[in-house]
Design a protein around this motif. Structure first.
Motif, PDB file in Angstrom:
ATOM      1  N   VAL A   1       0.891  -1.153   0.000  1.00 18.42           N
ATOM      2  CA  VAL A   1       0.000   0.000   0.000  1.00 18.42           C
ATOM      3  C   VAL A   1       0.933   1.207   0.000  1.00 18.42           C
ATOM      4  O   VAL A   1       1.726   1.366   0.929  1.00 18.42           O
ATOM      5  CB  VAL A   1      -0.869   0.009   1.278  1.00 18.42           C
ATOM      6  CG1 VAL A   1      -1.736   1.256   1.327  1.00 18.42           C
ATOM      7  CG2 VAL A   1      -1.718  -1.262   1.366  1.00 18.42           C
TER       8      VAL A   1
ATOM      9  N   HIS B   1     -14.080  -4.143   3.373  1.00 20.28           N
ATOM     10  CA  HIS B   1     -13.876  -5.422   2.680  1.00 20.28           C
ATOM     11  C   HIS B   1     -13.146  -6.410   3.570  1.00 20.28           C
ATOM     12  O   HIS B   1     -12.504  -6.037   4.552  1.00 20.28           O
ATOM     13  CB  HIS B   1     -13.066  -5.231   1.392  1.00 20.28           C
ATOM     14  CG  HIS B   1     -11.662  -4.725   1.656  1.00 20.28           C
ATOM     15  ND1 HIS B   1     -11.396  -3.407   1.948  1.00 20.28           N
ATOM     16  CD2 HIS B   1     -10.473  -5.368   1.686  1.00 20.28           C
ATOM     17  CE1 HIS B   1     -10.097  -3.260   2.144  1.00 20.28           C
ATOM     18  NE2 HIS B   1      -9.507  -4.440   1.996  1.00 20.28           N
TER      19      HIS B   1
ATOM     20  N   ASP C   1     -10.181  -9.152   2.833  1.00 17.53           N
ATOM     21  CA  ASP C   1      -9.228  -9.257   1.725  1.00 17.53           C
ATOM     22  C   ASP C   1      -9.492 -10.462   0.826  1.00 17.53           C
ATOM     23  O   ASP C   1      -9.719 -11.576   1.316  1.00 17.53           O
ATOM     24  CB  ASP C   1      -7.788  -9.335   2.261  1.00 17.53           C
ATOM     25  CG  ASP C   1      -7.320  -7.989   2.783  1.00 17.53           C
ATOM     26  OD1 ASP C   1      -7.829  -6.952   2.314  1.00 17.53           O
ATOM     27  OD2 ASP C   1      -6.451  -7.971   3.675  1.00 17.53           O
TER      28      ASP C   1
ATOM     29  N   THR D   1      -6.655   2.977  10.043  1.00 11.92           N
ATOM     30  CA  THR D   1      -7.373   1.873   9.398  1.00 11.92           C
ATOM     31  C   THR D   1      -8.565   1.476  10.266  1.00 11.92           C
ATOM     32  O   THR D   1      -8.425   1.335  11.490  1.00 11.92           O
ATOM     33  CB  THR D   1      -6.432   0.675   9.169  1.00 11.92           C
ATOM     34  OG1 THR D   1      -5.275   1.139   8.451  1.00 11.92           O
ATOM     35  CG2 THR D   1      -7.102  -0.419   8.351  1.00 11.92           C
TER      36      THR D   1
ATOM     37  N   HIS E   1     -12.262  -4.493   6.967  1.00 11.77           N
ATOM     38  CA  HIS E   1     -11.492  -3.290   7.265  1.00 11.77           C
ATOM     39  C   HIS E   1     -11.582  -2.310   6.107  1.00 11.77           C
ATOM     40  O   HIS E   1     -12.026  -2.667   5.013  1.00 11.77           O
ATOM     41  CB  HIS E   1     -10.027  -3.642   7.563  1.00 11.77           C
ATOM     42  CG  HIS E   1      -9.351  -4.370   6.451  1.00 11.77           C
ATOM     43  ND1 HIS E   1      -9.393  -5.738   6.304  1.00 11.77           N
ATOM     44  CD2 HIS E   1      -8.619  -3.919   5.409  1.00 11.77           C
ATOM     45  CE1 HIS E   1      -8.720  -6.099   5.228  1.00 11.77           C
ATOM     46  NE2 HIS E   1      -8.239  -5.005   4.657  1.00 11.77           N
TER      47      HIS E   1
ATOM     48  N   ALA F   1      -9.161   1.152   4.567  1.00  8.89           N
ATOM     49  CA  ALA F   1      -8.179   2.238   4.658  1.00  8.89           C
ATOM     50  C   ALA F   1      -8.941   3.558   4.676  1.00  8.89           C
ATOM     51  O   ALA F   1     -10.106   3.622   4.261  1.00  8.89           O
ATOM     52  CB  ALA F   1      -7.247   2.190   3.450  1.00  8.89           C
TER      53      ALA F   1
ATOM     54  N   ARG G   1       2.401   7.595   2.552  1.00 13.53           N
ATOM     55  CA  ARG G   1       1.883   6.516   3.421  1.00 13.53           C
ATOM     56  C   ARG G   1       2.268   5.207   2.753  1.00 13.53           C
ATOM     57  O   ARG G   1       1.959   4.973   1.581  1.00 13.53           O
ATOM     58  CB  ARG G   1       0.371   6.613   3.581  1.00 13.53           C
ATOM     59  CG  ARG G   1      -0.210   5.567   4.542  1.00 13.53           C
ATOM     60  CD  ARG G   1      -1.679   5.868   4.804  1.00 13.53           C
ATOM     61  NE  ARG G   1      -2.296   4.961   5.754  1.00 13.53           N
ATOM     62  CZ  ARG G   1      -2.846   3.789   5.436  1.00 13.53           C
ATOM     63  NH1 ARG G   1      -2.851   3.363   4.182  1.00 13.53           N
ATOM     64  NH2 ARG G   1      -3.388   3.043   6.373  1.00 13.53           N
TER      65      ARG G   1
ATOM     66  N   ARG H   1       1.876  -5.756   3.376  1.00 13.56           N
ATOM     67  CA  ARG H   1       0.975  -6.792   3.922  1.00 13.56           C
ATOM     68  C   ARG H   1       1.505  -8.175   3.590  1.00 13.56           C
ATOM     69  O   ARG H   1       1.953  -8.421   2.460  1.00 13.56           O
ATOM     70  CB  ARG H   1      -0.427  -6.623   3.320  1.00 13.56           C
ATOM     71  CG  ARG H   1      -1.482  -7.463   4.037  1.00 13.56           C
ATOM     72  CD  ARG H   1      -2.854  -7.288   3.398  1.00 13.56           C
ATOM     73  NE  ARG H   1      -2.976  -8.079   2.195  1.00 13.56           N
ATOM     74  CZ  ARG H   1      -3.876  -7.871   1.231  1.00 13.56           C
ATOM     75  NH1 ARG H   1      -4.736  -6.872   1.323  1.00 13.56           N
ATOM     76  NH2 ARG H   1      -3.923  -8.649   0.167  1.00 13.56           N
TER      77      ARG H   1
END
Ligand SMILES: O=C(O)CCC(=O)C(=O)O
Ligand SMILES: [Fe+2]
Length: 376
Positions: free
Chosen positions: A173, A196, A198, A223, A345, A347, A357, A361
């Motif tokens: 990200v 969503h 993942d 988050t 979760h 962003a 930023r 992951r």
């Protein structure tokens, strides 16, 4: 001249390519963080990264065959529920809300033995999301970080996202330094929130999932997480019972199409899989809602309007449930671990001053979602 009341005004319809139409068919909402064509070609926004070896690359030669089933080992089941290795004396544990979210200080993930890793899987399954502060994880060689994450399941390779050179298993990200395109994003959107779970379109979606910060704006870019087990619990027994036995389709097509539309990559042909709407967690036995607006498309066997209405109700329920959600504020050295099977979760893109930023992951896949019978 202003048209008279009787005059018919025909507003021209802008041309939309067939590809774009296909993208628009689903609800998939592209996160403005995942791909930056300029960055790929011109390296715009890539200067002065704190972790340059973690900057995203999109290698068009990475193309993989469909994922094959594998046997997932559920480590949380083997864990000591008092967490002696994960939470030794001297560590501090602060719950962020009663149902979801915990902050841990005074333990180092990279020093955990197998028993500690089993406890980690269990704690995360119970608390849904845990923020570990002051970690050295980001400073490990990438191979070592992947070795650590590989304990929890087979690494997922994302079909479209950027990854560090040579490590497609890492999903990045990255919103580059000086990137002010957020104004363009908000010209067409009122919010960056996109709840969503993942890659729920995979046959064996991820379980224990790791996201670690590399660089962050001074403030902003938190988050959000929602507890999908508590969301299930809040429903009436009658409604819960109606949901049991229902399956929904989850599609990766729109994500791949969105990538193609902006000149991005496709590492694998997209898949559509069907999962139960209520899934059971293999360690805790908790039941959780497993539909999300990014990837779920329809409920099998219902007519379109019926399916749309029920899915919208469930998405709204999850999104409005501030009393079963939490919010993680990133600090330098934070590793956030969530259980992707029982949470969703989003962003947040809420800072506008062009600060970088950057997160990475690690996404171990877990079991094929299953459900156990409804019980009151
Ligand atoms: O950027 C974030 O806070 C989360 C991004 C995300 O959805 C993910 O890494 O799975
Ligand atoms: Fe995500």
């Amino acid at each position: 001249m202003a048209p008279s009341a009787t005059e018919t005004v025909i507003v021209p319809v802008p041309e939309v390519s067939a590809l774009k139409l296909q993208v628009l068919k689903g609800q998939y909402k592209e996160a403005p963080t995942t791909f930056d064509k300029d960055a790929e070609t011109g390296k715009k926004g890539f200067e002065a990264a704190k972790y340059p070896h973690y900057l995203p690359t999109w290698n068009r030669e990475q193309y993989y065959q469909p994922l094959q089933p594998f046997e997932h080992v559920e480590h949380g089941k083997d864990a000591d529920p008092s967490f002696p290795n994960l939470l030794p004396e001297g560590s501090t544990v602060t719950h962020l809300t009663p149902t979801i979210g915990t902050e841990v200080k005074g333990t180092q993930l990279t020093s955990l033995n197998s028993a500690g890793k089993d406890e980690l899987a269990r704690l995360v399954a119970e608390r849904k999301v845990v923020a570990f502060r002051n970690q050295d994880f980001a400073d490990l060689p990438i191979e070592k970080a992947l070795e650590f994450g590989g304990y929890f399941g087979r690494h997922h390779i994302h079909p479209t996202s950027g990854s560090p050179e040579g490590h497609p298993e890492i999903h990045l990200v990255h919103r580059g330094a000086g990137d002010n395109t957020i104004d363009q994003y908000f010209a067409n959107r009122i919010s960056s929130v996109a709840w969503h779970s993942d890659v729920s379109y995979e046959q064996q979606p991820p379980g224990t999932t790791f996201l670690y910060i590399l660089d962050k704006p001074e403030t902003g870019g938190d988050t959000l997480f929602v507890d999908a087990a508590e969301a299930y619990q809040r429903l009436s027994p009658l409604f819960q019972e109606r949901l049991h036995g229902l399956q929904a389709t989850h599609s990766g097509i729109e994500q791949v199409n969105a990538s193609a539309a902006r000149g991005g990559i496709k590492r694998r042909e997209p898949v559509v899989n069907t999962h139960p709407i209520v899934r059971t967690h293999p360690t805790t036995g908790e039941k959780a809602l497993y539909v999300n607006p990014q990837f779920t498309r329809d409920i099998v066997g219902l007519k379109k309007e019926e399916s749309d209405a029920i899915l919208k109700f469930l998405y709204d329920h999850l999104a409005y449930g501030a009393d079963f959600q939490t919010r993680v504020k990133w600090e330098e050295g934070t590793v956030v671990v969530w259980d992707n099977r029982v949470t969703q979760h989003s962003a947040l893109i809420d800072w506008k001053d062009g600060q970088r930023r950057h997160l990475a992951r690690i996404t171990p896949q877990a079991e094929r979602p299953f459900e156990t019978p409804f019980k009151t």
